[in-house]
Scaffold this active site. Structure first.
Site, PDB file in Angstrom:
ATOM      1  N   ARG A 264      75.250   9.970  10.361  1.00  0.00           N
ATOM      2  CA  ARG A 264      74.412   9.185   9.461  1.00  0.00           C
ATOM      3  C   ARG A 264      73.639   8.160  10.277  1.00  0.00           C
ATOM      4  O   ARG A 264      73.774   8.080  11.492  1.00  0.00           O
ATOM      5  CB  ARG A 264      75.292   8.445   8.440  1.00  0.00           C
ATOM      6  CG  ARG A 264      76.383   7.614   9.119  1.00  0.00           C
ATOM      7  CD  ARG A 264      77.143   6.737   8.163  1.00  0.00           C
ATOM      8  NE  ARG A 264      78.330   6.151   8.746  1.00  0.00           N
ATOM      9  CZ  ARG A 264      78.362   5.089   9.535  1.00  0.00           C
ATOM     10  NH1 ARG A 264      77.241   4.511   9.891  1.00  0.00           N
ATOM     11  NH2 ARG A 264      79.509   4.622  10.006  1.00  0.00           N
TER      12      ARG A 264
ATOM     13  N   GLU B  18      84.119   9.281  18.386  1.00  0.00           N
ATOM     14  CA  GLU B  18      83.792   9.911  17.111  1.00  0.00           C
ATOM     15  C   GLU B  18      82.288  10.094  17.027  1.00  0.00           C
ATOM     16  O   GLU B  18      81.538   9.559  17.844  1.00  0.00           O
ATOM     17  CB  GLU B  18      84.283   9.058  15.935  1.00  0.00           C
ATOM     18  CG  GLU B  18      83.635   7.678  15.856  1.00  0.00           C
ATOM     19  CD  GLU B  18      84.244   6.819  14.778  1.00  0.00           C
ATOM     20  OE1 GLU B  18      85.433   7.035  14.446  1.00  0.00           O
ATOM     21  OE2 GLU B  18      83.533   5.938  14.254  1.00  0.00           O
TER      22      GLU B  18
END
Length: 503
Positions: A295, A291
């Site tokens: 952030r 994934e």
């Protein structure tokens, strides 16, 4: 140049961002809920505004309230930290619509990579290998997932498409138990991220979890800052991270290939700002895209320690339109860094979260030691948020020195008033397999936790032995205290008596 940045988060990461703002000469604005009125990030920021009740859904997940405060205080930008709204494309877009800079990637990149299912399809189209699982995009119902699961094969993982940190994740061993786990995963994902969508992914046994830190500017420059090893996990939640990875330190060619793929995955969505590409590496050293976290990561300090690059400052400078100040050739990993997540949990009782007031706090210091925290003596730990209360990071010239330094720092760190997982970390730092770098994502659950918890009979036996030893040690002290001391004659008297006897 930004004049004022609102920090849309709490705890240690909010303090971390406020410190970066202060060093850059930018004012920082904190927000707080009822439970965080006395929090350290509120005290540290230049301004602070009340947000709402303690539950996250009524405070830190309320985008409208946060934007209203940003407009009220005149903030130029919003830094979301990690968790909460950090990977919400709609929040990033709302910031832009309000004329406020979102310190993070573009909304389109968050939508493409923040949604884990969409991210898999995006990077697969760019030729990046992915872990087998739910293919395609869009929400899937429980019935659809139950139909697809046998085609993927068990064991598998249920994962939340929004966010990360192990929230909304469940391990499934059979179809019979899957329905209940799907419902539980959706509830947890909805509570943590405001999005209950989930997807399926094949569970790879004996895998290593290795991630690459990415930085990208608005001018097409993308670099990676090396890897972080995140395989020390419990129930799919990271506990310890280190850089460089013990596995890749022995395989520089594998590191180079993974770094190239990480940059390619970021470029596939026109990524800007800081992000992390996560991989699983199987026992044959095949790696798969897991994934992308759009952030700042909880574990970003270990990368800062080995590269000397302040990631939060770089995020802010990129958001202001500055180009990257270095190229891939300028990035070098020096030494070794380890981070231990300090959680308010009781490792002796299955890591149950603990609450209460911190009575006393003694922090470690010395060369190569860093503590990122949002706590202080008198701070109240509540049940409303994640149990992470601090991060202890150390650096050493070598991995062995870093481990030794972490042992010393953990022994110096004293948090009195609540139970923490410090004893677990100390135990890990003395484990031969960890010291040798021979571990995978199942290591903690299969070895350390089972060893620490034990069964009830063993724990009862240990308690009885401990009590007996304590009683035995106290008995001589009590006898000594009760008996009248007899003062022996001095040596001079004995000599005198001996001389008298000779006469």
């Amino acid at each position: 140049m930004f004049k004022k940045i609102l920090i849309a988060n709490r705890g240690e990461i909010a303090v971390r961002i406020a410190r970066a703002c202060r060093e850059l000469g930018i004012q920082s604005v904190a927000i707080y809920s009822d439970a965080d009125r006395q929090a350290l990030h509120v005290r540290y920021a230049d301004e602070a505004y009340y947000l709402g009740p303690s539950p996250a859904r009524e405070s830190y997940l309320c985008a409208d309230k946060i934007l209203a405060i940003a407009r009220k205080c005149g903030a130029d930008a919003i830094h979301p930290g990690y968790g909460f709204l950090a990977e919400r494309a709609d929040f990033a877009q709302a910031c832009l619509d309000a004329g406020i800079t979102f310190i993070g990637p573009k909304p389109s990149a968050i939508a493409a990579m923040g949604d884990k299912a969409v991210a898999r399809a995006t990077v697969a189209a760019a030729g990046v290998p992915v872990v087998p699982g739910t293919e395609g995009e869009g929400d899937l119902s429980d019935d659809q997932l139950l139909t697809i699961a046998p085609q993927i094969g068990f064991p598998l993982l249920i994962k939340a498409t929004a966010g990360g940190g192990g929230k909304g994740m469940r391990e499934v061993r059979s179809l019979e138990e899957m329905s209940a786990l799907l419902r539980a995963a959706r509830r947890e994902a909805e509570a943590a991220f405001g999005d209950g969508n989930i997807y399926l992914e094949k569970l790879i046994p004996g895998a290593r979890h290795i991630e690459f830190q990415i930085l990208a500017d608005h001018y097409g420059n993308i670099v990676h800052l090396g890897e972080r090893e995140c395989s020390i996990q419990r129930r799919h939640q990271k506990l310890v991270e280190e850089s460089p990875s013990p596995l890749l330190a022995e395989n520089p060619d594998l590191r180079a290939r993974m770094g190239e793929v990480a940059v390619r995955a970021a470029r596939a969505v026109g990524y800007v700002n800081a992000g992390t590409i996560e991989f699983l590496v199987d026992q044959a050293h095949n790696f798969y895209f897991l994934e992308m976290n759009t952030r700042l990561q909880v574990e970003h300090p270990v990368t800062e320690m080995v590269t000397g690059i302040d990631l939060v400052k770089e995020q802010i400078l990129i958001a202001m339109g500055r180009p990257l100040r270095f190229t891939q050739e300028d990035v070098h990993l020096h030494g070794a860094a380890i981070e231990c997540r300090i959680n308010a949990e009781d490792p002796a009782h299955n890591f149950i979260p603990t609450i209460g007031q911190i009575r006393h706090l003694f922090t470690p210091a010395g060369p190569g030691v860093r503590l990122d925290s949002g706590i202080y003596a008198g701070y109240e730990i509540t049940p409303y948020y994640d149990p992470l209360i601090a991060k202890l990071i150390v650096w050493g010239e070598t991995r062995v020195e870093a481990i030794q330094r972490m042992r010393r720092a953990l022994e110096e760190l004293r948090i009195m008033g609540v139970q923490t997982n410090i004893p677990f970390h100390l135990s890990l730092m003395h484990t031969p397999r960890f010291i040798a770098g021979q571990y995978d994502t199942s290591f903690v659950d299969q070895h350390l936790v089972a060893t620490q918890n034990g069964d009830e009979q063993t724990m009862a036996m240990l308690a009885a032995i401990t009590a007996a030893l304590a009683a035995h040690r106290q008995r001589p002290q009590k006898v000594t205290a009760l008996s009248q001391p007899v003062r022996p004659a001095s040596a001079w008297k004995w000599v005198g008596r001996w001389e008298f006897a000779l006469r």
